[in-house]
Scaffold this motif. Structure first.
Motif, PDB file in Angstrom:
ATOM      1  N   ILE A  65      26.427  68.485  64.028  1.00 52.71           N
ATOM      2  CA  ILE A  65      25.375  68.751  63.041  1.00 52.71           C
ATOM      3  C   ILE A  65      25.879  69.749  62.002  1.00 52.71           C
ATOM      4  O   ILE A  65      25.597  69.612  60.815  1.00 52.71           O
ATOM      5  N   LEU A  66      26.659  70.723  62.431  1.00 55.66           N
ATOM      6  CA  LEU A  66      27.169  71.733  61.505  1.00 55.66           C
ATOM      7  C   LEU A  66      28.363  71.215  60.700  1.00 55.66           C
ATOM      8  O   LEU A  66      28.422  71.393  59.484  1.00 55.66           O
ATOM      9  N   LEU A  67      29.321  70.597  61.374  1.00 56.15           N
ATOM     10  CA  LEU A  67      30.530  70.054  60.744  1.00 56.15           C
ATOM     11  C   LEU A  67      30.833  68.680  61.355  1.00 56.15           C
ATOM     12  O   LEU A  67      31.572  68.579  62.345  1.00 56.15           O
ATOM     13  N   PRO A  68      30.278  67.622  60.791  1.00 59.26           N
ATOM     14  CA  PRO A  68      30.417  66.296  61.390  1.00 59.26           C
ATOM     15  C   PRO A  68      31.855  65.852  61.689  1.00 59.26           C
ATOM     16  O   PRO A  68      32.119  65.359  62.790  1.00 59.26           O
ATOM     17  N   PRO A  69      32.821  66.028  60.773  1.00 61.73           N
ATOM     18  CA  PRO A  69      34.182  65.581  61.106  1.00 61.73           C
ATOM     19  C   PRO A  69      34.791  66.318  62.302  1.00 61.73           C
ATOM     20  O   PRO A  69      35.536  65.728  63.080  1.00 61.73           O
ATOM     21  N   LEU A  70      34.452  67.590  62.460  1.00 62.31           N
ATOM     22  CA  LEU A  70      34.967  68.342  63.603  1.00 62.31           C
ATOM     23  C   LEU A  70      34.412  67.796  64.917  1.00 62.31           C
ATOM     24  O   LEU A  70      35.138  67.674  65.903  1.00 62.31           O
ATOM     25  N   GLY A  71      33.136  67.442  64.930  1.00 59.62           N
ATOM     26  CA  GLY A  71      32.549  66.852  66.128  1.00 59.62           C
ATOM     27  C   GLY A  71      33.208  65.543  66.515  1.00 59.62           C
ATOM     28  O   GLY A  71      33.485  65.284  67.685  1.00 59.62           O
ATOM     29  N   VAL A  72      33.508  64.714  65.530  1.00 62.34           N
ATOM     30  CA  VAL A  72      34.186  63.437  65.796  1.00 62.34           C
ATOM     31  C   VAL A  72      35.617  63.705  66.251  1.00 62.34           C
ATOM     32  O   VAL A  72      36.111  63.059  67.172  1.00 62.34           O
ATOM     33  N   PHE A  73      36.286  64.648  65.615  1.00 59.87           N
ATOM     34  CA  PHE A  73      37.659  64.985  65.997  1.00 59.87           C
ATOM     35  C   PHE A  73      37.722  65.438  67.453  1.00 59.87           C
ATOM     36  O   PHE A  73      38.625  65.043  68.184  1.00 59.87           O
ATOM     37  N   LEU A  74      36.777  66.262  67.881  1.00 65.31           N
ATOM     38  CA  LEU A  74      36.769  66.733  69.267  1.00 65.31           C
ATOM     39  C   LEU A  74      36.516  65.600  70.255  1.00 65.31           C
ATOM     40  O   LEU A  74      36.954  65.665  71.403  1.00 65.31           O
ATOM     41  N   GLN A  75      35.819  64.558  69.818  1.00 67.87           N
ATOM     42  CA  GLN A  75      35.507  63.441  70.711  1.00 67.87           C
ATOM     43  C   GLN A  75      36.639  62.418  70.768  1.00 67.87           C
ATOM     44  O   GLN A  75      37.015  61.988  71.843  1.00 67.87           O
ATOM     45  N   VAL A  76      37.162  62.015  69.589  1.00 70.92           N
ATOM     46  CA  VAL A  76      38.122  60.899  69.572  1.00 70.92           C
ATOM     47  C   VAL A  76      39.479  61.254  68.985  1.00 70.92           C
ATOM     48  O   VAL A  76      40.384  60.436  69.023  1.00 70.92           O
ATOM     49  N   GLY A  77      39.635  62.434  68.439  1.00 75.24           N
ATOM     50  CA  GLY A  77      40.907  62.800  67.821  1.00 75.24           C
ATOM     51  C   GLY A  77      41.019  62.214  66.422  1.00 75.24           C
ATOM     52  O   GLY A  77      40.052  61.731  65.849  1.00 75.24           O
ATOM     53  N   ILE A  78      42.241  62.287  65.885  1.00 77.60           N
ATOM     54  CA  ILE A  78      42.446  61.743  64.533  1.00 77.60           C
ATOM     55  C   ILE A  78      42.697  60.252  64.682  1.00 77.60           C
ATOM     56  O   ILE A  78      43.716  59.823  65.224  1.00 77.60           O
ATOM     57  N   GLY A  79      41.756  59.488  64.205  1.00 81.28           N
ATOM     58  CA  GLY A  79      41.837  58.042  64.284  1.00 81.28           C
ATOM     59  C   GLY A  79      40.901  57.431  63.273  1.00 81.28           C
ATOM     60  O   GLY A  79      40.466  58.074  62.315  1.00 81.28           O
ATOM     61  N   LYS A  80      40.583  56.181  63.506  1.00 81.97           N
ATOM     62  CA  LYS A  80      39.733  55.429  62.587  1.00 81.97           C
ATOM     63  C   LYS A  80      38.377  56.094  62.385  1.00 81.97           C
ATOM     64  O   LYS A  80      37.925  56.267  61.247  1.00 81.97           O
ATOM     65  N   HIS A  81      37.731  56.479  63.462  1.00 82.45           N
ATOM     66  CA  HIS A  81      36.385  57.050  63.356  1.00 82.45           C
ATOM     67  C   HIS A  81      36.388  58.407  62.665  1.00 82.45           C
ATOM     68  O   HIS A  81      35.442  58.755  61.955  1.00 82.45           O
ATOM     69  N   PHE A  82      37.442  59.170  62.839  1.00 78.27           N
ATOM     70  CA  PHE A  82      37.545  60.463  62.158  1.00 78.27           C
ATOM     71  C   PHE A  82      37.580  60.273  60.647  1.00 78.27           C
ATOM     72  O   PHE A  82      36.862  60.940  59.913  1.00 78.27           O
TER      73      PHE A  82
END
Length: 52
Positions: free
Chosen positions: A10-27
């Protein structure tokens, strides 16, 4: 741990995705969505975190 990731998403959306899947398509998709509008980035980040 997912609750912390959702709060980060909620605060930093790309960071939340990075913590879940790393640097990839979804990031990179989340980076673009966040640049286009903050709310789409949050929705995408929470979806990625919740679906796992």
């Amino acid at each position: 741990m997912d609750i912390i990731r959702i709060i980060i998403a909620i605060l930093l959306p790309p960071l939340g995705v990075f913590l879940q899947v790393g640097i990839g398509k979804h990031f990179w998709i989340n980076i673009v969505l966040t640049l286009l509008g903050y709310l789409p980035g949050i929705i995408h980040a929470v979806y990625i975190i919740a679906k796992k």
